[in-house]
Design a protein around this motif. Structure first.
Motif, PDB file in Angstrom:
ATOM      1  N   PRO A 200       0.805  -1.231   0.000  1.00 49.35           N
ATOM      2  CA  PRO A 200       0.000   0.000   0.000  1.00 49.35           C
ATOM      3  C   PRO A 200       0.836   1.279   0.000  1.00 49.35           C
ATOM      4  CG  PRO A 200       0.033  -0.982   2.180  1.00 49.35           C
ATOM      5  CD  PRO A 200       0.722  -1.956   1.275  1.00 49.35           C
ATOM      6  N   GLN A 201       0.462   2.207  -0.884  1.00 47.29           N
ATOM      7  CA  GLN A 201       1.058   3.538  -0.830  1.00 47.29           C
ATOM      8  C   GLN A 201       0.523   4.315   0.367  1.00 47.29           C
ATOM      9  OE1 GLN A 201       1.041   5.686  -4.551  1.00 47.29           O
ATOM     10  NE2 GLN A 201       1.169   3.804  -5.743  1.00 47.29           N
ATOM     11  N   SER A 202      -0.675   3.968   0.781  1.00 49.82           N
ATOM     12  CA  SER A 202      -1.285   4.476   2.014  1.00 49.82           C
ATOM     13  C   SER A 202      -2.509   3.606   2.267  1.00 49.82           C
ATOM     14  CB  SER A 202      -1.691   5.948   1.872  1.00 49.82           C
ATOM     15  OG  SER A 202      -2.955   6.046   1.231  1.00 49.82           O
ATOM     16  N   PRO A 203      -3.078   3.657   3.485  1.00 48.29           N
ATOM     17  CA  PRO A 203      -4.301   2.873   3.745  1.00 48.29           C
ATOM     18  C   PRO A 203      -5.577   3.600   3.318  1.00 48.29           C
ATOM     19  CG  PRO A 203      -2.987   3.270   5.751  1.00 48.29           C
ATOM     20  CD  PRO A 203      -2.546   4.233   4.708  1.00 48.29           C
ATOM     21  N   GLN A 204      -5.476   4.518   2.364  1.00 50.86           N
ATOM     22  CA  GLN A 204      -6.566   5.424   2.035  1.00 50.86           C
ATOM     23  C   GLN A 204      -7.914   4.724   1.841  1.00 50.86           C
ATOM     24  OE1 GLN A 204      -6.576   8.855   1.906  1.00 50.86           O
ATOM     25  NE2 GLN A 204      -8.785   8.529   1.716  1.00 50.86           N
ATOM     26  N   LEU A 205      -7.974   3.745   0.944  1.00 48.38           N
ATOM     27  CA  LEU A 205      -9.261   3.115   0.630  1.00 48.38           C
ATOM     28  C   LEU A 205      -9.776   2.311   1.817  1.00 48.38           C
ATOM     29  CD1 LEU A 205      -8.613   1.981  -3.047  1.00 48.38           C
ATOM     30  CD2 LEU A 205      -9.512   4.139  -2.217  1.00 48.38           C
ATOM     31  N   PHE A 206      -8.881   1.670   2.531  1.00 47.08           N
ATOM     32  CA  PHE A 206      -9.307   0.841   3.659  1.00 47.08           C
ATOM     33  C   PHE A 206      -9.832   1.687   4.816  1.00 47.08           C
ATOM     34  CE2 PHE A 206      -6.568  -2.143   1.398  1.00 47.08           C
ATOM     35  CZ  PHE A 206      -7.403  -3.254   1.375  1.00 47.08           C
ATOM     36  N   LYS A 207      -9.211   2.848   5.031  1.00 52.35           N
ATOM     37  CA  LYS A 207      -9.713   3.654   6.142  1.00 52.35           C
ATOM     38  C   LYS A 207     -11.077   4.254   5.798  1.00 52.35           C
ATOM     39  CE  LYS A 207      -7.016   7.940   5.319  1.00 52.35           C
ATOM     40  NZ  LYS A 207      -6.050   8.843   5.980  1.00 52.35           N
ATOM     41  N   GLN A 208     -11.314   4.491   4.513  1.00 54.75           N
ATOM     42  CA  GLN A 208     -12.658   4.931   4.127  1.00 54.75           C
ATOM     43  C   GLN A 208     -13.670   3.799   4.307  1.00 54.75           C
ATOM     44  OE1 GLN A 208     -11.136   7.405   0.349  1.00 54.75           O
ATOM     45  NE2 GLN A 208     -13.282   7.826   0.833  1.00 54.75           N
ATOM     46  N   LEU A 209     -13.254   2.580   4.012  1.00 53.53           N
ATOM     47  CA  LEU A 209     -14.137   1.436   4.235  1.00 53.53           C
ATOM     48  C   LEU A 209     -14.433   1.256   5.722  1.00 53.53           C
ATOM     49  CD1 LEU A 209     -12.601  -1.110   1.717  1.00 53.53           C
ATOM     50  CD2 LEU A 209     -14.873  -0.072   1.581  1.00 53.53           C
ATOM     51  N   LEU A 210     -13.457   1.568   6.573  1.00 55.63           N
ATOM     52  CA  LEU A 210     -13.698   1.487   8.021  1.00 55.63           C
ATOM     53  C   LEU A 210     -14.752   2.499   8.464  1.00 55.63           C
ATOM     54  CD1 LEU A 210     -10.038   0.955   9.299  1.00 55.63           C
ATOM     55  CD2 LEU A 210     -11.930  -0.684   9.454  1.00 55.63           C
ATOM     56  N   MET A 211     -14.830   3.624   7.758  1.00 56.73           N
ATOM     57  CA  MET A 211     -15.877   4.598   8.068  1.00 56.73           C
ATOM     58  C   MET A 211     -17.242   4.026   7.682  1.00 56.73           C
ATOM     59  SD  MET A 211     -14.186   7.043   9.492  1.00 56.73           S
ATOM     60  CE  MET A 211     -13.054   5.762  10.048  1.00 56.73           C
ATOM     61  N   VAL A 212     -17.299   3.347   6.531  1.00 59.72           N
ATOM     62  CA  VAL A 212     -18.543   2.683   6.123  1.00 59.72           C
ATOM     63  C   VAL A 212     -18.925   1.619   7.154  1.00 59.72           C
ATOM     64  CG1 VAL A 212     -19.658   1.327   4.301  1.00 59.72           C
ATOM     65  CG2 VAL A 212     -18.022   3.115   3.680  1.00 59.72           C
ATOM     66  N   SER A 213     -17.909   1.009   7.769  1.00 59.29           N
ATOM     67  CA  SER A 213     -18.152  -0.051   8.761  1.00 59.29           C
ATOM     68  C   SER A 213     -18.668   0.481  10.094  1.00 59.29           C
ATOM     69  CB  SER A 213     -16.850  -0.825   9.006  1.00 59.29           C
ATOM     70  OG  SER A 213     -16.362  -1.391   7.817  1.00 59.29           O
ATOM     71  N   GLY A 214     -18.609   1.795  10.277  1.00 58.73           N
ATOM     72  CA  GLY A 214     -19.117   2.365  11.525  1.00 58.73           C
ATOM     73  C   GLY A 214     -18.059   2.635  12.583  1.00 58.73           C
TER      74      GLY A 214
END
Length: 594
Positions: A200-214
């Motif tokens: 990963p160049q950064s966790p950008q997409l995953f941290k946005q998915l964590l927001m979707v996760s609540g």
């Protein structure tokens, strides 16, 4: 040969011993900094990561220990037991300087050959040799202090986020390649021949998915990887402090991060950072300082003088204006007597930024001296002096060209002059500024398309959304960078959470719907299920440690860094691998290419 501990336990660290420990029997362990044999007495400076303790061995104290101590050499690893006593000759330069250890037992735990580098502070050795023997370089007290500060900073960060209801959550290291920015590091898959993971160049997409996760408040101190040509203070793998928050606007993200900055600098350096931190729109930063990461510790602001010389007969100025450019200047205090050679060097310097030449006006005691005075009316010259608020003794430096060239060149010239004139030599201040309202996109002439200035998920400012269809370059982003002393310390944005707006953004960037889903489909799929408004920021942790420790070299704050060619002289990585490993991965390497 080294001796075994045989149950011997270290009871205290070398650097912790003080007058209060006098008459205590202790056992210390560490490395020999140096040894001095004065005949009937042998003095050893013993070092561990907490500091240095003087140990004395004497024939009258313990003859066997004395004889063994005589065989000790620098960097031997030893254990010593004995009594703490008051030093007859105190050393006020070290914290343990009022006491010493009378050694009555010594174990040589391991011997050392002569080290290829000196184990001392402020070592003057080539970077390559230091990196080859990094484990020895890290023994040096000044290097160990850096990593103690790094540890403490990480703890302060974790404590702060915990106190503010954040959860530390880990994201994958083996993930999908979504190239948009730097080049990915790729990892071949044995289970899926011909397919690759990306680091990963950064966790950008995953941290946005964590927001979707609540998980509405996430943070992580995380490794990131970018396969790009290394410039100063860049590494192929680096650490960032990654943050994301739900149900927030820009001010909320900025506020929580100002609190973090305040706590880190107070707890680690006992420095009070004044908040709220100054904010500056991107446009102002560029026009005043020629940079989106302005160094505000000194003046020399760029001033637009186009209107003053608009009707000048000077062809260079006229051509710049007719071509849509501008004429801008900086004032250098008390430098009117700068020599012609130095001025010529500055002229050559700005040419590296595509400027055609540098004009100057020296406001001296005996009048104005300038190579362009013959092209300007007296009135125009006085108006320039007035606009620049120049006084006798000052030097005015002028560029005329396209706005981009003028601002970039004067911005670089301003920093070069600060270095040349040693304006910041003894400046220990920490000058923070938030740069806001960045452009959302820029036009890539080579690819004939717009590209995201931050990333494709950055939200446009609400009042600018209407220009996405007609003039995308006019759209400002809900993006913000935190800048410290002219260096970007971190950056982030409010994200797009509306599917239709995200689709429009992809369209602006030249992505077909199919291409967008191919690259980012897992995120777009998640956004079908009630994503919250969210935004975040990432700090460069290594760069933060550079500021906290006062080094200007990022390799100093990474335990095992790579050199400027992304090579590790110690492990000799990257290197070739066994042919059987390649076969398992379904790969074939042409040796001629190696």
């Amino acid at each position: 040969m080294g001796e075994a501990l045989l149950g011997l336990k270290r009871t205290i660290m070398c650097g912790e011993l003080r007058e209060s420990n006098i008459d205590n029997n202790v056992t210390v362990m560490g490395w020999v900094q140096r040894k001095r044999n004065l005949g009937g007495l042998i003095f050893v400076d013993l070092r561990d990561r907490t500091g240095i303790l003087q140990v004395v061995f004497g024939e009258e104290i313990d003859k066997e220990a004395f004889l063994k101590a005589d065989t000790i050499r620098s960097e031997y690893c030893i254990a010593v037991t004995g009594k703490i006593v008051r030093r007859e000759s105190p050393n006020n330069n070290i914290p343990t300087g009022l006491v010493e250890l009378k050694g009555n037992n010594v174990k040589i735990l391991s011997e050392s050959e002569t080290t290829p580098i000196y184990i001392k502070e402020n070592l003057d050795a080539s970077e390559n040799i230091r990196m080859k023997y990094r484990y020895l370089d890290l023994r040096r007290p000044d290097m160990q202090k850096i990593f103690m500060i790094r540890h403490k900073t990480a703890k302060v960060i974790r404590d702060y986020f915990d106190e503010n209801s954040f959860l530390e959550l880990e994201t994958p290291i083996l993930t999908k390649s979504t190239p948009e920015g730097a080049r990915d590091y790729l990892v071949p898959s044995r289970n899926y021949p011909g397919m690759f993971y990306a680091l990963p160049q950064s966790p950008q997409l995953f941290k946005q998915l964590l927001m979707v996760s609540g998980f509405d408040r996430y943070f992580q101190i995380v490794k990131c990887f970018r396969d790009e040509d290394l410039r100063a203070n860049r590494q192929p793998e680096f650490t960032q402090v990654d943050i994301e928050m739900s149900f927030v606007e820009q001010d909320d993200v900025i506020s929580i991060n100002e609190g973090l900055i305040k706590k880190v600098f107070k707890d680690v350096l006992d420095v009070d950072v004044e908040t709220p931190i100054k904010r500056m729109p991107y446009k102002e930063a560029m026009e005043k300082y020629g940079s989106d990461k302005p160094d505000l510790r000194f003046g020399m602001e760029i001033t637009n003088i186009t209107d003053v010389v608009l009707n000048s007969e000077f062809k260079v100025f006229k051509d710049a204006v007719e071509n849509g450019g501008s004429i801008r200047a900086i004032k250098v205090d008390n430098c009117a007597n700068m020599g012609r050679k130095d001025l010529d060097r500055l002229g050559e310097f700005v040419k590296t930024y595509k400027a055609k030449g540098l004009a100057w006006i020296a406001y001296k005691e005996d009048g104005i001296k300038s190579p362009i005075s013959k092209f300007l009316k007296e009135e125009e010259m006085q108006q320039i002096i007035s606009r620049m608020d120049a006084k006798v003794g000052d030097l005015i430096l002028i560029l005329s060209d396209s706005n981009k060239v003028v601002l970039q060149a004067l911005g670089a010239l301003r920093l070069e002059l600060a270095k040349k004139l040693e304006i910041l030599k003894d400046n220990n201040e920490f000058n923070f500024v938030w740069v806001t309202e960045f452009p959302l996109v820029s036009y890539n002439e080579e690819e004939n398309r717009y590209q995201a200035e931050h990333h494709p998920f950055t939200a446009p400012m609400d009042e600018d959304i209407e220009y996405l269809d007609t003039d995308p370059s006019r759209v400002r982003a809900k993006a913000y960078d935190i800048v410290l002393n002219g260096e970007e310390l971190g950056g982030g944005s409010i994200r797009i959470h509306d599917s239709s707006l995200q689709e429009k953004m992809f369209n602006v960037l030249g992505f077909t719907k199919e291409k967008a889903w191919e690259r980012f489909g897992f995120l777009l799929e998640a956004f079908k299920f009630g994503p919250p408004p969210h935004g975040g920021l990432a700090f460069g942790f290594d760069r933060l440690i550079m500021f906290l420790t006062g080094t200007d070299n990022i390799k100093d704050v990474i335990a095992f860094p790579k050199n400027q060619n992304a090579f590790d002289p110690m492990t000799e990585a990257p290197n070739i691998v066994d042919i059987n490993q390649l076969k398992e991965l379904g790969l074939k390497v042409d040796v001629k290419d190696i």
